[in-house]
Design an enzyme around this catalytic site. Structure first.
Site, short mmCIF file in Angstrom:
data_model
loop_
_atom_site.label_atom_id
_atom_site.label_comp_id
_atom_site.label_asym_id
_atom_site.label_seq_id
_atom_site.Cartn_x
_atom_site.Cartn_y
_atom_site.Cartn_z
N GLY A 195 -10.15 3.15 5.68
CA GLY A 195 -9.98 2.41 6.71
C GLY A 195 -8.56 1.90 6.68
N GLU A 196 -8.03 0.76 6.67
CA GLU A 196 -6.75 0.23 6.76
C GLU A 196 -6.36 -0.54 5.42
OE1 GLU A 196 -3.17 -0.37 6.88
OE2 GLU A 196 -3.76 1.17 8.42
N SER A 197 -5.71 -0.15 4.70
CA SER A 197 -5.55 -0.56 3.31
C SER A 197 -4.74 -2.25 3.57
CB SER A 197 -4.53 0.13 2.42
OG SER A 197 -3.17 0.46 3.10
N GLU A 256 -17.55 11.29 2.70
CA GLU A 256 -18.64 10.61 3.38
C GLU A 256 -18.78 11.47 4.70
OE1 GLU A 256 -15.08 8.13 4.95
OE2 GLU A 256 -15.79 9.22 2.98
N ILE A 309 -7.31 11.74 7.16
CA ILE A 309 -7.19 11.13 8.33
C ILE A 309 -5.99 10.12 8.12
CG2 ILE A 309 -7.91 9.62 10.36
CD1 ILE A 309 -10.58 10.86 9.72
N ARG A 310 -4.81 10.24 8.31
CA ARG A 310 -3.57 9.29 8.06
C ARG A 310 -3.80 9.05 6.43
NH1 ARG A 310 -4.05 4.00 11.00
NH2 ARG A 310 -1.93 3.55 9.81
N HIS A 319 -12.08 12.08 2.99
CA HIS A 319 -13.21 11.63 3.19
C HIS A 319 -14.69 12.33 3.08
CE1 HIS A 319 -11.18 8.09 5.70
NE2 HIS A 319 -10.39 9.04 5.91
N ARG A 361 1.69 6.20 0.93
CA ARG A 361 0.77 5.65 2.11
C ARG A 361 1.17 6.65 3.49
NH1 ARG A 361 1.72 1.69 5.64
NH2 ARG A 361 -0.17 0.64 6.64
N CYS A 376 -9.31 7.63 0.58
CA CYS A 376 -8.20 7.37 1.63
C CYS A 376 -7.85 6.02 1.38
CB CYS A 376 -8.77 7.59 3.01
SG CYS A 376 -7.56 7.79 4.28
#
Length: 199
Positions: A49-51, A181, A138-139, A179, A110, A81
């Site tokens: 997600g977005e940490s 998942e 992804i990022r 990821h 990051r 991630c």
């Protein structure tokens, strides 16, 4: 422990995907948004997600300190991630004042592989697996530095990031830059479930 109860941090990120994989493995899996749900957990997954958003929401929902306490006292936890960043003791290129839950004696960088447009996927060898895993980045972060008790489980095999560490384990804590998942390969989740059962 026959069928552990594994929560997925559910305030932000790839929650449904993790819940689906864990449920398919026969685990009692559920979303965690409040301290009382965390109290039910034998283990926890911190999704991608977005940490920065994740730690702020954890503070807002009064989950941050209970999470820190449970991780510090030995709850098995798996971060993917952004979840890897959340578990790291140290961050490079974080936002000003960015907090982590800590527990993993690693330094992560990051967005190490670049922005969203630099996302990629490929096959990487994962320690203990006969066949490589299909990894989606992804990022994604990577691990800059490992503490003495941290084991590297996977590295990037080729390209500009060759040799960069993208999966680690320290006792009952593990994390991947990618990821697992996403897709149909459940081996990394199965690895974590086995770790939980052994804890």
């Amino acid at each position: 422990m026959s069928s552990p109860s594994i929560g997925v941090f559910a305030l932000q990120g790839d929650v449904r995907e993790h819940l689906a994989v864990l449920t398919d493995l026969g685990v009692d899996a559920f979303g965690v948004r409040r301290p009382e749900e965390l109290a039910r957990c034998d283990a926890l997954v911190l999704p991608g997600g977005e940490s920065t958003t994740m730690y702020k929401l954890a503070r807002t929902f009064e989950l941050f300190e209970p999470l820190v306490d449970r991780i510090r006292t030995g709850m098995p936890t798996f971060g993917t991630c952004a979840g890897m960043i959340m578990l790291a003791d140290r961050i490079e290129d974080g936002t000003e004042g960015q907090e982590t839950l800590g527990g993993l004696d690693i330094t992560v960088r990051r967005n190490a592989f670049g922005r969203q447009v630099d996302s990629f996927e490929g096959h990487i060898a994962f320690d203990g697996f006969e066949d490589p895993v299909h990894a989606v980045f992804i990022r994604a972060p990577w691990v800059e530095d490992l503490g003495e008790e941290v084991e590297a489980l996977a590295t990037v095999p080729a390209g500009p990031a060759a040799g960069r560490i993208v999966a680690v384990r320290q006792g009952s804590l593990m994390a991947t830059s990618f990821h697992p998942e996403v897709g149909s390969d459940d081996r990394i989740h199965r690895y974590f479930v086995d770790l939980v059962k052994q804890s």
